[in-house]
Design a protein around this motif. Structure first.
Motif, PDB file in Angstrom:
ATOM      1  N   ALA A 141       0.906  -1.016  -0.206  1.00 32.85           N
ATOM      2  CA  ALA A 141      -0.079  -0.132  -0.059  1.00 32.85           C
ATOM      3  C   ALA A 141       0.876   1.167  -0.120  1.00 32.85           C
ATOM      4  O   ALA A 141       0.539   2.205  -0.537  1.00 32.85           O
ATOM      5  N   LEU A 142       2.058   1.230   0.858  1.00 32.04           N
ATOM      6  CA  LEU A 142       2.980   2.490   0.954  1.00 32.04           C
ATOM      7  C   LEU A 142       3.489   2.785  -0.713  1.00 32.04           C
ATOM      8  O   LEU A 142       3.422   3.798  -0.988  1.00 32.04           O
ATOM      9  N   LEU A 143       3.867   1.474  -1.104  1.00 33.05           N
ATOM     10  CA  LEU A 143       4.443   1.722  -2.462  1.00 33.05           C
ATOM     11  C   LEU A 143       3.499   2.292  -3.449  1.00 33.05           C
ATOM     12  O   LEU A 143       3.780   3.212  -4.412  1.00 33.05           O
ATOM     13  N   PHE A 144       2.332   1.844  -3.434  1.00 33.79           N
ATOM     14  CA  PHE A 144       1.281   2.097  -4.416  1.00 33.79           C
ATOM     15  C   PHE A 144       0.929   3.606  -3.912  1.00 33.79           C
ATOM     16  O   PHE A 144       1.156   4.334  -5.026  1.00 33.79           O
ATOM     17  N   ILE A 145       0.723   4.066  -2.902  1.00 38.53           N
ATOM     18  CA  ILE A 145       0.416   5.491  -2.640  1.00 38.53           C
ATOM     19  C   ILE A 145       1.766   6.383  -3.152  1.00 38.53           C
ATOM     20  O   ILE A 145       1.449   7.337  -3.882  1.00 38.53           O
ATOM     21  N   GLY A 146       2.676   5.875  -2.875  1.00 35.16           N
ATOM     22  CA  GLY A 146       3.965   6.673  -3.109  1.00 35.16           C
ATOM     23  C   GLY A 146       4.131   6.919  -4.653  1.00 35.16           C
ATOM     24  O   GLY A 146       4.668   8.000  -5.118  1.00 35.16           O
TER      25      GLY A 146
END
Lengths: 269, 264
Positions: A141-146
């Motif tokens: 999720a973090l990589l996706f949001i970033g």
């Protein structure tokens, strides 16, 4: 005898350098870097515990792979990057193309996407951990949001750069709107979209390391944090080198793929 | 007698500009284009000739009046009115052959027929040797020939060209103009060509629609009588014909009148 004005200076304003000179220069700067590092570490100028010499770091890197199962950490990290990046592309490319083609779609999503870009992705880590626990989900999720919001904007901009005449040509040839978007707008923007993907993949690596350092027991970042606890600076530096090598590898692979997919684009790199 | 294929009936175009103001680009323009004829829209910059062409193509809607093809009003772009732009419009990711096949493909022309027609039109514009090349490997003139072949292969009733040779060097432009005369003869193509080049207009036109500027109004319909209804396919020859120089001077005077009117 060359006349004075034919003599070539080392500092020539915007004259391209020869390939041998380029290669020599590139190796030279790295040789200097490793040379200073090596001398500093071996001679005791710096604390060898904090700055182990390069040969020790490379030996440790080999050992990590050969006998301590580092490969599985690396594989986990690569998988995280690729899975989350694929998810981001699956959302960003269709949406960005739509936004770049239809001002009505842009009017809906741009105020939303534009705002999200100013929220630093790592600020979501605490809430992502609460929502998704400690499994793979919060990292992905973090990589996706970033990545996703920047990628949407880049894809939109590249789509907008498709010249109006190309679209109007398709329409006057009798293409429907759908055919025009799929067979003219998208292929026309694709080489630039691909370049945007290449840039964003580098960003995905940055977020990966943040995610693994903050909240993970597996992956390259987690290995580095474990090493810190035991003062294994050589292992930390190994992690950095491996991350750098992977980033370089993916960037070169993307560059190759670009040249192979879009041979009609006469671009270097 | 040839009948009117295209009819413009008191066509006007008003563009809104910033601050709630608007500008009249085209003001009640009426003219006909007959089948198998080459009609040239000529005038100084700001006479709305490109806007008129875009309304014929269906890329702009008239603010008032009507454009009709075979008596049916034009609503939006369609394959019966093919357009060639001044800017290069090659689809860079497709070979020359697939560029030329593009229109036929999206219109569902069967594969074999598509191949055959594409080969014919690529040959017509002299690019057979480059059929499998990418447009980025071609010169500017060759790319415009791809655009012309692509449009013609799609079988339009009307070929619209917006200053198609404006970006080319003088010699290439000359060859392209002669090519257009060739094409018109071989394919019986009806053309509407926008230009500001007087020589080009006289060379190509069966009929010149001369427009005045700000707003674009029909000033005069000029038929180059000195050609006696024939098409001359040699530029060197045409300038020596009796009547050519007089017509050129007449049009230059019209242009100059427009220019001095502008300055007042």
């Amino acid at each position: 005898m060359p006349t004075p004005h034919q003599a070539r200076h080392f500092l020539e304003i915007r004259k391209p350098v020869s390939r041998p000179q380029a290669i020599l220069s590139a190796f030279g700067i790295w040789a200097v870097f490793f040379g200073i590092w090596s001398v500093a570490a071996h001679s005791g100028w710096v604390n060898a515990l904090l700055v182990p010499p390069p040969d020790q770091v490379f030996a440790t890197t080999w050992d990590l792979f050969a006998s301590r199962g580092f490969a599985s950490d690396v594989l986990i990290s690569i998988t995280r990057v690729l899975v989350s990046f694929a998810m981001a592309c699956a959302v960003a490319i269709p949406l960005g193309v739509m936004m770049g083609t239809f001002p009505s779609v842009e009017a809906i999503f741009n105020p939303f996407v534009g705002a999200w870009r100013y929220l630093p992705a790592p600020s979501f880590i605490p809430i992502l951990l609460m929502w998704f626990g400690t499994g793979e989900a919060p990292k992905l999720a973090l990589l996706f949001i970033g990545v996703v919001f920047f990628l949407i904007t880049l894809v939109m901009d590249h789509t907008k750069n498709v010249r109006k005449e190309l679209i109007e040509t398709a329409l006057t040839l009798g293409a429907s709107r759908q055919v025009t978007v799929m067979q003219v707008v998208f292929p026309a923007a694709l080489p630039d979209i691909f370049t945007a993907m290449r840039q964003m993949l580098a960003m995905a690596w940055t977020y990966l390391v943040i995610a693994e350092i903050v909240a993970s027991t597996t992956g390259i970042g987690a290995m580095m944090m474990r090493a810190r606890r035991f003062l294994k600076t050589d292992e930390i530096l190994s992690g950095i080198i491996v991350i750098g090598a992977l980033g370089l590898f993916f960037d070169l692979a993307f560059g190759r793929l670009h040249r192979w997919l879009f041979p009609y684009r006469k671009e270097t790199r | 007698m040839s009948e009117a294929l295209l009819h413009l009936d008191a066509v006007s175009k008003v563009f809104p500009i910033s601050g709630g103001e608007s500008v009249q680009a085209v003001d009640h323009v009426t003219f006909d284009v007959e089948e198998n004829r080459i009609c040239v829209l000529l005038g100084p910059s700001g006479c709305g000739k490109s806007t008129i062409l875009r309304m014929i193509a269906g890329l702009e809607a008239p603010s008032d009046g009507a454009v009709t093809l075979h008596g049916k009003p034009v609503i939006g772009p369609a394959r019966d009115r093919g357009m060639v732009f001044q800017a290069y419009t090659s689809f860079d990711w497709l070979s020359v052959r697939r560029n030329v096949e593009f229109g036929m493909k999206v219109n569902g022309v069967p594969h074999a027929e598509r191949r055959e027609r594409a080969a014919h039109f690529i040959d017509l514009v002299g690019l057979t040797k480059f059929a499998e090349a990418y447009p980025s490997q071609l010169s500017g003139g060759m790319r415009q020939r791809v655009a012309i072949a692509r449009t013609l292969a799609n079988g339009p009733e009307l070929l619209l060209m917006d200053e198609p040779f404006g970006a080319l060097d003088a010699e290439t432009r000359w060859h392209m103009q002669e090519l257009m005369i060739d094409i018109a003869r071989q394919e019986n193509t009806t053309m509407v060509i926008v230009t500001h080049d007087i020589e080009e207009a006289i060379f190509l036109a069966d009929k010149i629609i001369f427009l005045s500027s700000h707003p674009g109004r029909l000033k005069e319909v000029i038929v180059p009588e000195f050609k006696h209804g024939a098409r001359i396919d040699d530029k060197e020859h045409i300038v020596q014909l009796p009547g050519y120089a007089e017509l050129e001077q007449k049009i230059m005077r019209l242009m100059r009148e427009e220019g001095s009117r502008e300055e007042q």
